[in-house]
Design an enzyme around this catalytic site. Sequence first.
Site, PDB file in Angstrom:
ATOM      1  N   ASP A 188       0.224   8.514   1.223  1.00 20.42           N
ATOM      2  CA  ASP A 188       0.899   8.530  -0.082  1.00 20.42           C
ATOM      3  C   ASP A 188       0.406   9.649  -0.996  1.00 20.42           C
ATOM      4  O   ASP A 188       1.128  10.086  -1.899  1.00 20.42           O
ATOM      5  CB  ASP A 188       0.678   7.189  -0.804  1.00 20.42           C
ATOM      6  N   THR A 209     -10.323   8.185  -1.415  1.00 20.15           N
ATOM      7  CA  THR A 209      -9.494   9.210  -2.038  1.00 20.15           C
ATOM      8  C   THR A 209      -9.959   9.474  -3.474  1.00 20.15           C
ATOM      9  O   THR A 209     -10.494   8.583  -4.118  1.00 20.15           O
ATOM     10  CB  THR A 209      -8.038   8.689  -2.035  1.00 20.15           C
ATOM     11  N   THR A 251      -4.932   5.134  -5.114  1.00 19.66           N
ATOM     12  CA  THR A 251      -5.770   5.064  -3.916  1.00 19.66           C
ATOM     13  C   THR A 251      -5.554   3.721  -3.233  1.00 19.66           C
ATOM     14  O   THR A 251      -5.483   2.695  -3.904  1.00 19.66           O
ATOM     15  CB  THR A 251      -7.260   5.246  -4.248  1.00 19.66           C
ATOM     16  N   GLY A 252      -5.446   3.750  -1.928  1.00 20.23           N
ATOM     17  CA  GLY A 252      -5.243   2.490  -1.218  1.00 20.23           C
ATOM     18  C   GLY A 252      -4.564   2.725   0.113  1.00 20.23           C
ATOM     19  O   GLY A 252      -4.504   3.861   0.600  1.00 20.23           O
TER      20      GLY A 252
HETATM   21  N1  ASP Z   1      -4.182   6.533   0.039  1.00 17.69           N
HETATM   22  C1  ASP Z   1      -4.923   7.258   1.038  1.00 17.69           C
HETATM   23  C2  ASP Z   1      -4.087   7.401   2.282  1.00 17.69           C
HETATM   24  O1  ASP Z   1      -3.446   6.453   2.665  1.00 17.69           O
HETATM   25  C3  ASP Z   1      -6.212   6.592   1.421  1.00 17.69           C
HETATM   26  C4  ASP Z   1      -7.157   6.351   0.279  1.00 17.69           C
HETATM   27  O2  ASP Z   1      -6.727   6.029  -0.833  1.00 17.69           O
HETATM   28  O3  ASP Z   1      -8.385   6.477   0.515  1.00 17.69           O
HETATM   29  O4  ASP Z   1      -4.127   8.438   2.884  1.00 17.69           O
END
Ligand code: ASP
Length: 311
Positions: free
Chosen positions: A208, A177, A228-229
């Site tokens: 999220d 992300t 991000t996560g």
């Molecule tokens: N937070 C993002 C999601 O769950 C994924 C990411 O951070 O790459 O969609």
Amino acid sequence: MKKFAIAIHGGAGTILRSAMDAQKEKLYQSALREALLIGTDILRSNGSALDAVEQTVKNLEDCELFNAGRGSVFTSDEQHEMDASIMEGQGLKAGAVSLIKTVKNPVQLARLVMEKTDHVFLAGEGAERFAREMQMESMPKDYFYTEQRYQQLLLARSSDRVILDHADELKDKKYGTVGAVALDLQGHLAAATSTGGMTNKRYGRVGDTPMIGAGTYANDAGCAISCTGSGEYFIRMNVAFHVYALMVYGRLSLEEASRKVVMDLLPSIEGDGGLIGVDRSGNISLCFNTEGMYRASYHSDYGEFVGIYRE
Ligand code: ASP
């Protein structure tokens, strides 16, 4: 003296120095620098934090190294469903979109939702229809296709798992992300985040990233945050607003509040990932509980920082 500051991320996860070759490392560093420069130039010439985060995230969406816009990961049925959001800290206006399939730059669509509708959040076909009304640039399906992401889908499918971006092996978790937070010379804050989500995610899953308060939050009274996560955990922990609340009501510094949420509260429910934040004094936090996070920042007093691994 007035100051400005900006921080960006391109995802967190199992990003190990040992698994990265010099060429790949340079590619990521220069992509981060290029995006950072866009925001920095806007802020230096007295542009708004909102423009800076929007344009920076747009640049990162166009870069196929990251899981947003071009280069987004695949859903379980081989689609792209992108999410994005943006928020400004002066009037607490926000815009968010979800389940976007054709729009080249979802972050710009989120900004249009904020500025041209009475709503905060449009999803799916309604968001796509709004994009057409706004004459936003749309792209055919193959624009969003990248071989690496397709291979990730096959890998995820083979083990019936939902995995996070950049994962070369299933044990690796990486979240690609993208996001940006900024403080402008007028003292205003803004945040924006954009993503393709998680590889092999179920059709219709929303993470999220487009949720104001979970993946993105900005309020001039405290800070601007982009996350991000593993989205499900970030939603449950209300991460972006949680950092703000710890600052404003708990009287923690930005760094203390970020660390509390990322290093303590998130792991307590097994959530992994990170966030970037900037407060109204220009303090920057780049905080993650994973091995690495693609990240960069610029502060008008201290200059540039680019990082990938845990230092
Ligand atoms: N937070 C993002 C999601 O769950 C994924 C990411 O951070 O790459 O969609």
